[in-house]
Motif scaffolding. Sequence first.
Motif, PDB file in Angstrom:
ATOM      1  N   LYS A   1       5.860  -6.833 -12.467  1.00  0.00           N
ATOM      2  CA  LYS A   1       4.610  -6.452 -12.144  1.00  0.00           C
ATOM      3  C   LYS A   1       4.901  -4.886 -11.336  1.00  0.00           C
ATOM      4  O   LYS A   1       4.087  -4.199 -11.404  1.00  0.00           O
ATOM      5  N   ARG A   2       6.112  -4.984 -10.398  1.00  0.00           N
ATOM      6  CA  ARG A   2       5.966  -3.881  -9.523  1.00  0.00           C
ATOM      7  C   ARG A   2       6.335  -2.762 -10.266  1.00  0.00           C
ATOM      8  O   ARG A   2       6.165  -1.561  -9.821  1.00  0.00           O
ATOM      9  N   GLN A   3       7.077  -2.911 -11.338  1.00  0.00           N
ATOM     10  CA  GLN A   3       7.688  -1.820 -12.234  1.00  0.00           C
ATOM     11  C   GLN A   3       6.168  -1.348 -12.955  1.00  0.00           C
ATOM     12  O   GLN A   3       5.951  -0.050 -12.767  1.00  0.00           O
ATOM     13  N   LYS A   4       5.593  -2.162 -13.683  1.00  0.00           N
ATOM     14  CA  LYS A   4       4.166  -1.464 -14.340  1.00  0.00           C
ATOM     15  C   LYS A   4       3.300  -0.890 -13.573  1.00  0.00           C
ATOM     16  O   LYS A   4       2.663   0.079 -13.922  1.00  0.00           O
ATOM     17  N   ASP A   5       3.089  -1.612 -12.066  1.00  0.00           N
ATOM     18  CA  ASP A   5       2.153  -0.990 -11.244  1.00  0.00           C
ATOM     19  C   ASP A   5       2.469   0.316 -10.786  1.00  0.00           C
ATOM     20  O   ASP A   5       1.615   1.358 -10.555  1.00  0.00           O
ATOM     21  N   THR A   6       3.614   0.435 -10.621  1.00  0.00           N
ATOM     22  CA  THR A   6       4.333   2.013 -10.218  1.00  0.00           C
ATOM     23  C   THR A   6       3.793   3.015 -11.296  1.00  0.00           C
ATOM     24  O   THR A   6       3.276   3.821 -10.923  1.00  0.00           O
ATOM     25  N   LEU A   7       4.149   2.644 -12.548  1.00  0.00           N
ATOM     26  CA  LEU A   7       3.854   3.465 -13.348  1.00  0.00           C
ATOM     27  C   LEU A   7       2.320   3.766 -13.447  1.00  0.00           C
ATOM     28  O   LEU A   7       1.918   5.084 -13.852  1.00  0.00           O
ATOM     29  N   SER A   8       1.433   2.730 -13.326  1.00  0.00           N
ATOM     30  CA  SER A   8       0.100   2.821 -13.487  1.00  0.00           C
ATOM     31  C   SER A   8      -0.504   3.955 -12.378  1.00  0.00           C
ATOM     32  O   SER A   8      -1.173   4.630 -12.547  1.00  0.00           O
ATOM     33  N   SER A   9       0.243   3.588 -11.076  1.00  0.00           N
ATOM     34  CA  SER A   9       0.044   4.569  -9.795  1.00  0.00           C
ATOM     35  C   SER A   9       0.267   6.010 -10.035  1.00  0.00           C
ATOM     36  O   SER A   9      -0.092   6.518  -9.329  1.00  0.00           O
ATOM     37  N   MET A  10       1.395   5.900 -10.719  1.00  0.00           N
ATOM     38  CA  MET A  10       1.842   7.465 -11.030  1.00  0.00           C
ATOM     39  C   MET A  10       0.594   8.327 -11.626  1.00  0.00           C
ATOM     40  O   MET A  10       0.891   9.436 -11.882  1.00  0.00           O
ATOM     41  N   GLY A  11      -0.032   7.382 -12.373  1.00  0.00           N
ATOM     42  CA  GLY A  11      -1.015   8.125 -13.182  1.00  0.00           C
ATOM     43  C   GLY A  11      -1.134   8.145 -14.577  1.00  0.00           C
ATOM     44  O   GLY A  11      -1.970   8.732 -15.352  1.00  0.00           O
TER      45      GLY A  11
ATOM     46  N   ALA B   1       2.811   9.743  -5.378  1.00  0.00           N
ATOM     47  CA  ALA B   1       3.331  11.175  -4.972  1.00  0.00           C
ATOM     48  C   ALA B   1       4.056  11.603  -6.023  1.00  0.00           C
ATOM     49  O   ALA B   1       4.249  12.747  -6.323  1.00  0.00           O
ATOM     50  N   VAL B   2       4.991  10.549  -6.642  1.00  0.00           N
ATOM     51  CA  VAL B   2       6.094  11.161  -7.497  1.00  0.00           C
ATOM     52  C   VAL B   2       5.265  11.451  -8.875  1.00  0.00           C
ATOM     53  O   VAL B   2       5.867  12.330  -9.695  1.00  0.00           O
TER      54      VAL B   2
ATOM     55  N   ASP C   1       0.826  -1.122  -0.105  1.00  0.00           N
ATOM     56  CA  ASP C   1       0.011   0.108  -0.042  1.00  0.00           C
ATOM     57  C   ASP C   1       0.914   1.279  -0.046  1.00  0.00           C
ATOM     58  O   ASP C   1       0.575   2.140  -0.677  1.00  0.00           O
ATOM     59  N   LEU C   2       2.069   1.202   0.936  1.00  0.00           N
ATOM     60  CA  LEU C   2       2.943   2.284   0.853  1.00  0.00           C
ATOM     61  C   LEU C   2       3.559   2.564  -0.557  1.00  0.00           C
ATOM     62  O   LEU C   2       3.509   3.882  -0.955  1.00  0.00           O
ATOM     63  N   GLY C   3       3.767   1.470  -1.244  1.00  0.00           N
ATOM     64  CA  GLY C   3       4.332   1.616  -2.480  1.00  0.00           C
ATOM     65  C   GLY C   3       3.367   2.413  -3.463  1.00  0.00           C
ATOM     66  O   GLY C   3       3.944   3.234  -4.470  1.00  0.00           O
ATOM     67  N   HIS C   4       2.246   1.972  -3.611  1.00  0.00           N
ATOM     68  CA  HIS C   4       1.372   2.714  -4.406  1.00  0.00           C
ATOM     69  C   HIS C   4       1.310   4.425  -3.963  1.00  0.00           C
ATOM     70  O   HIS C   4       1.035   5.106  -4.806  1.00  0.00           O
ATOM     71  N   GLU C   5       1.214   4.530  -2.627  1.00  0.00           N
ATOM     72  CA  GLU C   5       1.199   5.876  -2.209  1.00  0.00           C
ATOM     73  C   GLU C   5       2.435   6.518  -2.690  1.00  0.00           C
ATOM     74  O   GLU C   5       2.349   7.886  -3.149  1.00  0.00           O
ATOM     75  N   GLN C   6       3.632   6.047  -2.475  1.00  0.00           N
ATOM     76  CA  GLN C   6       4.761   6.734  -3.266  1.00  0.00           C
ATOM     77  C   GLN C   6       4.753   6.736  -4.584  1.00  0.00           C
ATOM     78  O   GLN C   6       5.191   7.800  -4.912  1.00  0.00           O
TER      79      GLN C   6
ATOM     80  N   ARG D   1       3.634  16.128 -12.565  1.00  0.00           N
ATOM     81  CA  ARG D   1       2.519  17.011 -13.047  1.00  0.00           C
ATOM     82  C   ARG D   1       2.503  18.290 -12.661  1.00  0.00           C
ATOM     83  O   ARG D   1       2.335  19.289 -13.471  1.00  0.00           O
ATOM     84  N   ASP D   2       2.908  18.482 -11.569  1.00  0.00           N
ATOM     85  CA  ASP D   2       3.014  19.887 -10.895  1.00  0.00           C
ATOM     86  C   ASP D   2       4.073  20.582 -11.623  1.00  0.00           C
ATOM     87  O   ASP D   2       4.163  21.737 -11.667  1.00  0.00           O
ATOM     88  N   MET D   3       5.129  19.962 -11.939  1.00  0.00           N
ATOM     89  CA  MET D   3       6.553  20.356 -12.610  1.00  0.00           C
ATOM     90  C   MET D   3       6.289  20.540 -13.915  1.00  0.00           C
ATOM     91  O   MET D   3       7.140  21.141 -14.840  1.00  0.00           O
TER      92      MET D   3
END
Length: 216
Positions: A53-63, A32-33, A24-29, A38-40
């Motif tokens: 999977k953890r790499q692809k899911d990170t990209l997805s959770s980044m938006g 956040a990035v 769950d923390l990994g998705h929050e991180q 997007r803010d930048m």
Amino acid sequence: MAELLVIRHGQASFGQDNYDVLSDLGHEQARAVGALLRDMDWVPDRLVTGSLKRQKDTLSSMGYSEAPEVHEGLNEYDFGDLLNARFKGEVPDLVKGDRKTHFRALRETVFEWQDAAFNGASETYAEFTARVEDARQFATDTDAKRVLVVSSGGVIGQMTSVAMGAPKRQMMTLNLQVKNTAMTRFMFSGKSFSLHEFNATPHFMTPNGTKLLSYS
């Protein structure tokens, strides 16, 4: 000059049966990035991940909903396989379950792997370095000006140490410093490739953001 922004995946599931799952923390991180980029107004022209999977899911959770290009050279080395090879299938329980002991043993194991001091691993260190270099060339052989890559700590350590012209031991020293969802930025143009920024986590530099920091 173009930018190659390499982000380590979010926290995975250390000590669980399947490490290749974001916590769950990994998705929050990752969220956040992604929000920071997007803010930048930093909009990538190209998305690349390894096949984990953890790499692809990170990209997805980044938006990012667009399917990335995939290059297996961006996958982490198999640390479980290396430990099994070094300890001949009898990895001590403390190495498997205690974080400090695990990463101390992993550091020593990678150094021995670099020196080809044991047999039986599914991948040699030379094979690892070759595939990481192949992945780097794949990611930078492009007309894109902003390439976003999601990878893993060992790959980032290797890519960074090569860009710096550092001794091979530096790969693991850097690997163990890379925070989850940290940003490492390279500049490239043709055959030119240089390190611009290592292990940056401005998305953690707030009172709430500090709670998201993790290394494994």
